[in-house]
Design a protein around this motif. Sequence first.
Motif, PDB file in Angstrom:
ATOM      1  N   MET A   1       0.811  -1.222   0.017  1.00 42.83           N
ATOM      2  CA  MET A   1       0.019   0.202   0.005  1.00 42.83           C
ATOM      3  C   MET A   1       0.998   1.302   0.018  1.00 42.83           C
ATOM      4  O   MET A   1       0.381   2.281  -0.637  1.00 42.83           O
ATOM      5  N   ARG A   2       2.103   1.288   0.458  1.00 44.38           N
ATOM      6  CA  ARG A   2       3.046   2.423   0.520  1.00 44.38           C
ATOM      7  C   ARG A   2       3.310   2.704  -0.802  1.00 44.38           C
ATOM      8  O   ARG A   2       3.355   4.068  -1.099  1.00 44.38           O
ATOM      9  N   PHE A   3       3.555   1.971  -1.701  1.00 42.42           N
ATOM     10  CA  PHE A   3       3.892   1.996  -3.297  1.00 42.42           C
ATOM     11  C   PHE A   3       2.639   2.925  -3.793  1.00 42.42           C
ATOM     12  O   PHE A   3       3.121   3.901  -4.512  1.00 42.42           O
ATOM     13  N   ILE A   4       1.363   2.371  -3.593  1.00 42.20           N
ATOM     14  CA  ILE A   4       0.122   3.085  -3.991  1.00 42.20           C
ATOM     15  C   ILE A   4      -0.015   4.612  -3.597  1.00 42.20           C
ATOM     16  O   ILE A   4      -0.187   5.443  -4.345  1.00 42.20           O
ATOM     17  N   GLU A   5       0.445   4.637  -2.322  1.00 38.29           N
ATOM     18  CA  GLU A   5       0.201   5.994  -1.663  1.00 38.29           C
ATOM     19  C   GLU A   5       1.350   6.959  -2.423  1.00 38.29           C
ATOM     20  O   GLU A   5       0.923   8.152  -2.400  1.00 38.29           O
ATOM     21  N   PHE A   6       2.521   6.425  -2.377  1.00 43.03           N
ATOM     22  CA  PHE A   6       3.685   7.293  -2.947  1.00 43.03           C
ATOM     23  C   PHE A   6       3.242   7.892  -4.430  1.00 43.03           C
ATOM     24  O   PHE A   6       3.466   8.754  -4.828  1.00 43.03           O
ATOM     25  N   VAL A   7       2.805   6.639  -5.347  1.00 47.40           N
ATOM     26  CA  VAL A   7       2.615   7.260  -6.739  1.00 47.40           C
ATOM     27  C   VAL A   7       1.354   8.115  -6.741  1.00 47.40           C
ATOM     28  O   VAL A   7       1.338   9.239  -7.394  1.00 47.40           O
ATOM     29  N   HIS A  21      -6.854  -6.355  -6.526  1.00 43.18           N
ATOM     30  CA  HIS A  21      -6.750  -6.584  -4.986  1.00 43.18           C
ATOM     31  C   HIS A  21      -6.921  -8.258  -5.113  1.00 43.18           C
ATOM     32  O   HIS A  21      -7.794  -8.830  -5.539  1.00 43.18           O
ATOM     33  N   ASP A  22      -6.098  -9.068  -4.189  1.00 45.07           N
ATOM     34  CA  ASP A  22      -6.103 -10.413  -4.170  1.00 45.07           C
ATOM     35  C   ASP A  22      -6.208 -10.694  -2.683  1.00 45.07           C
ATOM     36  O   ASP A  22      -5.076 -10.501  -2.039  1.00 45.07           O
ATOM     37  N   ASP A  23      -7.313 -11.069  -1.979  1.00 44.15           N
ATOM     38  CA  ASP A  23      -7.405 -11.089  -0.661  1.00 44.15           C
ATOM     39  C   ASP A  23      -7.178 -12.453   0.015  1.00 44.15           C
ATOM     40  O   ASP A  23      -7.557 -12.972   0.801  1.00 44.15           O
ATOM     41  N   THR A  24      -6.582 -13.492  -1.114  1.00 42.34           N
ATOM     42  CA  THR A  24      -6.286 -14.989  -0.874  1.00 42.34           C
ATOM     43  C   THR A  24      -5.027 -15.088  -0.077  1.00 42.34           C
ATOM     44  O   THR A  24      -4.999 -16.092   0.570  1.00 42.34           O
ATOM     45  N   GLY A  25      -4.139 -14.438  -0.122  1.00 41.66           N
ATOM     46  CA  GLY A  25      -2.895 -14.297   0.483  1.00 41.66           C
ATOM     47  C   GLY A  25      -2.919 -13.985   2.115  1.00 41.66           C
ATOM     48  O   GLY A  25      -3.938 -13.212   2.581  1.00 41.66           O
ATOM     49  N   SER A  26      -1.974 -14.436   2.811  1.00 42.03           N
ATOM     50  CA  SER A  26      -2.140 -14.153   4.130  1.00 42.03           C
ATOM     51  C   SER A  26      -1.753 -12.696   4.435  1.00 42.03           C
ATOM     52  O   SER A  26      -2.153 -12.232   5.708  1.00 42.03           O
ATOM     53  N   PHE A  27      -1.059 -11.820   3.836  1.00 42.09           N
ATOM     54  CA  PHE A  27      -0.540 -10.570   4.082  1.00 42.09           C
ATOM     55  C   PHE A  27      -1.449  -9.544   3.338  1.00 42.09           C
ATOM     56  O   PHE A  27      -1.360  -8.462   3.520  1.00 42.09           O
ATOM     57  N   SER A  28      -2.597  -9.876   2.854  1.00 46.78           N
ATOM     58  CA  SER A  28      -3.625  -8.971   2.441  1.00 46.78           C
ATOM     59  C   SER A  28      -4.520  -8.483   3.209  1.00 46.78           C
ATOM     60  O   SER A  28      -4.832  -9.194   4.220  1.00 46.78           O
ATOM     61  N   LYS A  29      -5.031  -7.229   2.935  1.00 53.03           N
ATOM     62  CA  LYS A  29      -5.921  -6.651   3.901  1.00 53.03           C
ATOM     63  C   LYS A  29      -7.353  -6.968   3.370  1.00 53.03           C
ATOM     64  O   LYS A  29      -7.253  -7.364   2.218  1.00 53.03           O
ATOM     65  N   ARG A  53     -10.155  -3.306  -8.010  1.00 57.71           N
ATOM     66  CA  ARG A  53     -10.887  -4.537  -8.743  1.00 57.71           C
ATOM     67  C   ARG A  53     -10.154  -5.695  -8.006  1.00 57.71           C
ATOM     68  O   ARG A  53      -8.921  -5.845  -7.492  1.00 57.71           O
ATOM     69  N   ASP A  54     -11.380  -6.616  -7.757  1.00 60.77           N
ATOM     70  CA  ASP A  54     -10.864  -7.921  -7.137  1.00 60.77           C
ATOM     71  C   ASP A  54     -10.241  -8.653  -8.497  1.00 60.77           C
ATOM     72  O   ASP A  54     -10.684  -8.803  -9.408  1.00 60.77           O
ATOM     73  N   MET A  55      -9.362  -9.464  -8.042  1.00 67.89           N
ATOM     74  CA  MET A  55      -8.480 -10.544  -9.031  1.00 67.89           C
ATOM     75  C   MET A  55      -9.650 -11.485  -9.433  1.00 67.89           C
ATOM     76  O   MET A  55      -9.334 -11.640 -10.864  1.00 67.89           O
ATOM     77  N   GLU A  56     -10.482 -12.167  -8.792  1.00 68.90           N
ATOM     78  CA  GLU A  56     -11.297 -13.013  -9.303  1.00 68.90           C
ATOM     79  C   GLU A  56     -12.714 -12.639  -9.380  1.00 68.90           C
ATOM     80  O   GLU A  56     -13.361 -13.469 -10.070  1.00 68.90           O
TER      81      GLU A  56
END
Length: 64
Positions: A1-7, A21-29, A53-56
């Motif tokens: 998210m820091r990269f998005i904020e920077f851009v 957005h892919d919320d299947t990972g353990s690091f995703s919000k 957009r959601d990935m799926e």
Amino acid sequence: MRFIEFVLSKARLLGEFYIYHDDTGSFSKPREEAIIELAKYKRASPKAKVFFRDMEVSSLLTIC
């Protein structure tokens, strides 16, 4: 998210920014939490629109 904020904070000529957005990972919000955080980011470009957009899922959500 820091990269998005920077851009968003530095790109003065940005018109559209697509985020997948892919919320299947353990690091995703969770989706809702990510959208709320994105809506708070300051934008260097007054014309910048963020498309989230959601990935799926094929539906598109615009955050202005």
